[in-house]
Write a protein that holds these residues in place. Structure first.
Motif, PDB file in Angstrom:
ATOM      1  N   LEU A   1       0.859  -1.178   0.000  1.00  0.00           N
ATOM      2  CA  LEU A   1       0.000   0.000   0.000  1.00  0.00           C
ATOM      3  C   LEU A   1       0.900   1.234   0.000  1.00  0.00           C
ATOM      4  N   HIS A   2       0.330   2.363  -0.403  1.00  0.00           N
ATOM      5  CA  HIS A   2       1.104   3.599  -0.394  1.00  0.00           C
ATOM      6  C   HIS A   2       1.010   4.327   0.938  1.00  0.00           C
ATOM      7  N   ASP A   3      -0.073   4.090   1.673  1.00  0.00           N
ATOM      8  CA  ASP A   3      -0.359   4.944   2.815  1.00  0.00           C
ATOM      9  C   ASP A   3      -1.026   4.146   3.932  1.00  0.00           C
ATOM     10  N   TYR A   4      -0.212   3.542   4.770  1.00  0.00           N
ATOM     11  CA  TYR A   4      -0.777   2.750   5.862  1.00  0.00           C
ATOM     12  C   TYR A   4      -1.410   3.651   6.909  1.00  0.00           C
ATOM     13  N   GLY A   5      -0.858   4.870   7.052  1.00  0.00           N
ATOM     14  CA  GLY A   5      -1.258   5.754   8.141  1.00  0.00           C
ATOM     15  C   GLY A   5      -2.626   6.394   7.965  1.00  0.00           C
ATOM     16  N   CYS A   6      -3.206   6.313   6.783  1.00  0.00           N
ATOM     17  CA  CYS A   6      -4.500   6.951   6.562  1.00  0.00           C
ATOM     18  C   CYS A   6      -5.569   6.238   7.399  1.00  0.00           C
ATOM     19  N   THR A   7      -6.230   6.993   8.267  1.00  0.00           N
ATOM     20  CA  THR A   7      -7.248   6.346   9.106  1.00  0.00           C
ATOM     21  C   THR A   7      -8.428   5.853   8.268  1.00  0.00           C
ATOM     22  N   LEU A   8      -8.761   6.608   7.218  1.00  0.00           N
ATOM     23  CA  LEU A   8      -9.948   6.263   6.430  1.00  0.00           C
ATOM     24  C   LEU A   8      -9.792   4.898   5.750  1.00  0.00           C
ATOM     25  N   LYS A   9     -10.543   3.957   6.289  1.00  0.00           N
ATOM     26  CA  LYS A   9     -10.510   2.593   5.772  1.00  0.00           C
ATOM     27  C   LYS A   9     -11.911   2.017   5.912  1.00  0.00           C
ATOM     28  N   ALA A  10     -12.259   1.115   5.005  1.00  0.00           N
ATOM     29  CA  ALA A  10     -13.538   0.424   5.123  1.00  0.00           C
ATOM     30  C   ALA A  10     -13.284  -1.065   5.029  1.00  0.00           C
ATOM     31  N   TYR A  11     -13.937  -1.829   5.880  1.00  0.00           N
ATOM     32  CA  TYR A  11     -13.731  -3.269   5.777  1.00  0.00           C
ATOM     33  C   TYR A  11     -14.904  -4.057   6.334  1.00  0.00           C
ATOM     34  N   ARG A  12     -14.966  -5.309   5.948  1.00  0.00           N
ATOM     35  CA  ARG A  12     -15.982  -6.205   6.492  1.00  0.00           C
ATOM     36  C   ARG A  12     -15.560  -6.650   7.873  1.00  0.00           C
ATOM     37  N   ARG A  13     -16.466  -6.537   8.798  1.00  0.00           N
ATOM     38  CA  ARG A  13     -16.142  -6.853  10.177  1.00  0.00           C
ATOM     39  C   ARG A  13     -15.529  -8.238  10.342  1.00  0.00           C
ATOM     40  N   ASP A  14     -16.076  -9.229   9.621  1.00  0.00           N
ATOM     41  CA  ASP A  14     -15.633 -10.598   9.904  1.00  0.00           C
ATOM     42  C   ASP A  14     -14.147 -10.837   9.618  1.00  0.00           C
ATOM     43  N   VAL A  15     -13.521 -10.028   8.744  1.00  0.00           N
ATOM     44  CA  VAL A  15     -12.103 -10.314   8.499  1.00  0.00           C
ATOM     45  C   VAL A  15     -11.231  -9.942   9.693  1.00  0.00           C
ATOM     46  N   LEU A  16     -11.732  -9.082  10.568  1.00  0.00           N
ATOM     47  CA  LEU A  16     -10.897  -8.689  11.700  1.00  0.00           C
ATOM     48  C   LEU A  16     -11.436  -9.173  13.041  1.00  0.00           C
ATOM     49  N   GLU A  17     -12.383 -10.091  13.001  1.00  0.00           N
ATOM     50  CA  GLU A  17     -12.924 -10.632  14.248  1.00  0.00           C
ATOM     51  C   GLU A  17     -11.775 -11.213  15.080  1.00  0.00           C
ATOM     52  N   GLY A  18     -11.681 -10.784  16.311  1.00  0.00           N
ATOM     53  CA  GLY A  18     -10.663 -11.375  17.184  1.00  0.00           C
ATOM     54  C   GLY A  18      -9.319 -10.660  17.164  1.00  0.00           C
ATOM     55  N   PHE A  19      -9.157  -9.690  16.286  1.00  0.00           N
ATOM     56  CA  PHE A  19      -7.888  -8.966  16.208  1.00  0.00           C
ATOM     57  C   PHE A  19      -7.886  -7.848  17.250  1.00  0.00           C
ATOM     58  N   ARG A  20      -6.878  -7.799  18.078  1.00  0.00           N
ATOM     59  CA  ARG A  20      -6.794  -6.746  19.086  1.00  0.00           C
ATOM     60  C   ARG A  20      -5.782  -5.695  18.638  1.00  0.00           C
ATOM     61  N   LEU A  21      -6.112  -4.436  18.903  1.00  0.00           N
ATOM     62  CA  LEU A  21      -5.229  -3.342  18.499  1.00  0.00           C
ATOM     63  C   LEU A  21      -4.396  -2.853  19.678  1.00  0.00           C
ATOM     64  N   TYR A  22      -3.088  -2.757  19.471  1.00  0.00           N
ATOM     65  CA  TYR A  22      -2.191  -2.211  20.485  1.00  0.00           C
ATOM     66  C   TYR A  22      -1.334  -1.114  19.869  1.00  0.00           C
ATOM     67  N   GLY A  23      -0.717  -0.299  20.729  1.00  0.00           N
ATOM     68  CA  GLY A  23       0.262   0.692  20.256  1.00  0.00           C
ATOM     69  C   GLY A  23      -0.282   1.570  19.151  1.00  0.00           C
ATOM     70  N   GLU A  24       0.413   1.609  18.037  1.00  0.00           N
ATOM     71  CA  GLU A  24       0.000   2.407  16.880  1.00  0.00           C
ATOM     72  C   GLU A  24      -0.590   1.494  15.807  1.00  0.00           C
ATOM     73  N   MET A  25      -1.150   0.370  16.245  1.00  0.00           N
ATOM     74  CA  MET A  25      -1.426  -0.729  15.331  1.00  0.00           C
ATOM     75  C   MET A  25      -2.545  -0.510  14.337  1.00  0.00           C
ATOM     76  N   HIS A  26      -3.360   0.535  14.497  1.00  0.00           N
ATOM     77  CA  HIS A  26      -4.483   0.600  13.567  1.00  0.00           C
ATOM     78  C   HIS A  26      -3.992   0.719  12.125  1.00  0.00           C
ATOM     79  N   ARG A  27      -2.788   1.249  11.959  1.00  0.00           N
ATOM     80  CA  ARG A  27      -2.273   1.347  10.599  1.00  0.00           C
ATOM     81  C   ARG A  27      -1.906  -0.013  10.014  1.00  0.00           C
ATOM     82  N   PHE A  28      -1.793  -1.022  10.883  1.00  0.00           N
ATOM     83  CA  PHE A  28      -1.430  -2.335  10.376  1.00  0.00           C
ATOM     84  C   PHE A  28      -2.641  -3.242  10.162  1.00  0.00           C
ATOM     85  N   ILE A  29      -3.817  -2.666  10.284  1.00  0.00           N
ATOM     86  CA  ILE A  29      -5.027  -3.455  10.047  1.00  0.00           C
ATOM     87  C   ILE A  29      -4.984  -4.175   8.686  1.00  0.00           C
ATOM     88  N   PRO A  30      -4.567  -3.486   7.600  1.00  0.00           N
ATOM     89  CA  PRO A  30      -4.500  -4.204   6.314  1.00  0.00           C
ATOM     90  C   PRO A  30      -3.511  -5.375   6.340  1.00  0.00           C
TER      91      PRO A  30
END
Ligand code: UDP
Ligand code: MG
Length: 319
Positions: A150-179
């Motif tokens: 990706l070109h821009d991990y830091g962009c908060t604007l993201k859309a996704y289906r809930r089921d792909v991230l079920e069970g994933f916990r966010l720590y630190g600055e991790m929201h950028r690593f959601i993809p």
């Protein structure tokens, strides 16, 4: 519930009315049920009272969570996800740098069959020296290390289906690593250019120091995504390489003894011993890590795989 917008808010009182206006404008054009979860991350201005005003006016759509103190953007996003109900999640910032008008376009991408659509601030309006440049380097590094391009991990604007991230916990600055995480569980990912506006009110909460945290998080993410279910391959592999170098070095010293070259005065002796010991330690660490992995998966009944669909198998394995 079809759609949940999750928005972290920290000292954004002046921006909120514009945010709500833009959100309503976009949401009213969509044929979906929707909610907005706004997470007040311990704001010290009037953000919370502005939020509660809107929530009182429109309890069907506007929901607010307020932290006791500032826990950071990632924690705020995590809380928003915990309280959201939509099958589709859209993350965005509260400061109107992201544009809610981009949401329909991102949802259309999801409809094309993607599981996650990540925004790319192609024309980013932030400080060039402290933000854009380090961010460009960090993005390249993340892309190289994770293999998720990706070109821009830091962009908060993201859309996704809930089921792909079920069970994933966010720590630190991790929201950028959601993809990156989504990719590791087999999601189809894409990127779209989104609008980006300069901040009108309030101040950015970040500077150069954020890049350091991002790089550190990258280590964690790489480890978790690539080795979390088989850490011995990383520790053991490194350990074996170190042992091999150490032993080769010692063997070399040993052979030189036949030509009467003393080993005890050579710096290669402590170096060889050090490598062998470090290697041995690393293998042992790998074994401990393997033990931890088993505890992690078995204590929480977390499988070591992710499933897309099941056919003729309605009952879960736990039932
Ligand atoms: N934010 C937050 N908690 C924090 C820092 C920021 O909830 O500790 C929110 C902030 O209100 C905004 C978003 O996260 O909605 C992004 O923050 P900011 O605009 O400062 O980051 P930048 O756009 O400069 O990267
Ligand atoms: Mg911003």
């Amino acid at each position: 519930m079809n759609l949940s917008l999750v928005i972290p808010v920290y000292n954004e009182q002046e921006n909120l009315p514009f945010l709500f206006e833009a959100v309503y404008k976009t949401m009213n054009t969509l044929q979906k049920s929707w909610e907005v979860i706004l997470v007040d991350d311990g704001s010290r201005d009037e953000s919370l009272s502005v939020l509660s005003e809107y929530a009182q006016k429109d309890p069907g759509h506007i929901r607010v969570v307020s932290f006791r103190r500032n826990f950071g953007q990632t924690a705020a996003i995590a809380a928003g996800l915990d309280y959201s109900q939509g099958e589709i999640i859209v993350l965005l910032d509260a400061d109107m740098q992201n544009d809610p008008a981009d949401i329909p376009m991102m949802l259309a991408k999801l409809d094309e069959g993607y599981d996650l659509v990540s925004g790319w601030r192609k024309d980013r309006k932030d400080n060039a020296v402290t933000r854009n440049f380090p961010s460009m380097l960090a993005n390249r590094l993340i892309s190289r290390v994770t293999g998720v391009h990706l070109h821009d991990y830091g962009c908060t604007l993201k859309a996704y289906r809930r089921d792909v991230l079920e069970g994933f916990r966010l720590y630190g600055e991790m929201h950028r690593f959601i993809p990156v995480y989504a990719n590791s569980v087999g999601a189809n990912i894409t990127e779209v250019a989104v609008r980006h506006h300069p901040r009108q009110f309030g101040k950015t909460k970040y500077g150069l120091e954020r890049t350091v945290k991002v790089i550190l998080d990258l280590f964690t993410v790489k480890f978790l995504v690539s080795y979390s279910s088989k850490p011995i391959y990383l520790f053991g592999g490194t350990g074996m390489a170190l042992i091999f170098i150490g032993l080769a070095d010692l063997l070399y010293l040993f052979i030189r003894r036949f030509w009467n070259v003393p080993a005890s005065t050579s710096p290669l002796l402590p170096i060889g011993v050090m490598f062998a010991i470090m290697g041995f330690q690393s293998v042992l660490m790998g074994l401990i890590a393997e033990q931890l992995v088993r505890t992690y998966h078995e204590s929480q009944h977390k499988p070591t795989y992710t499933i897309r669909t099941k056919i003729n198998l309605d009952k879960g394995i736990d039932d």
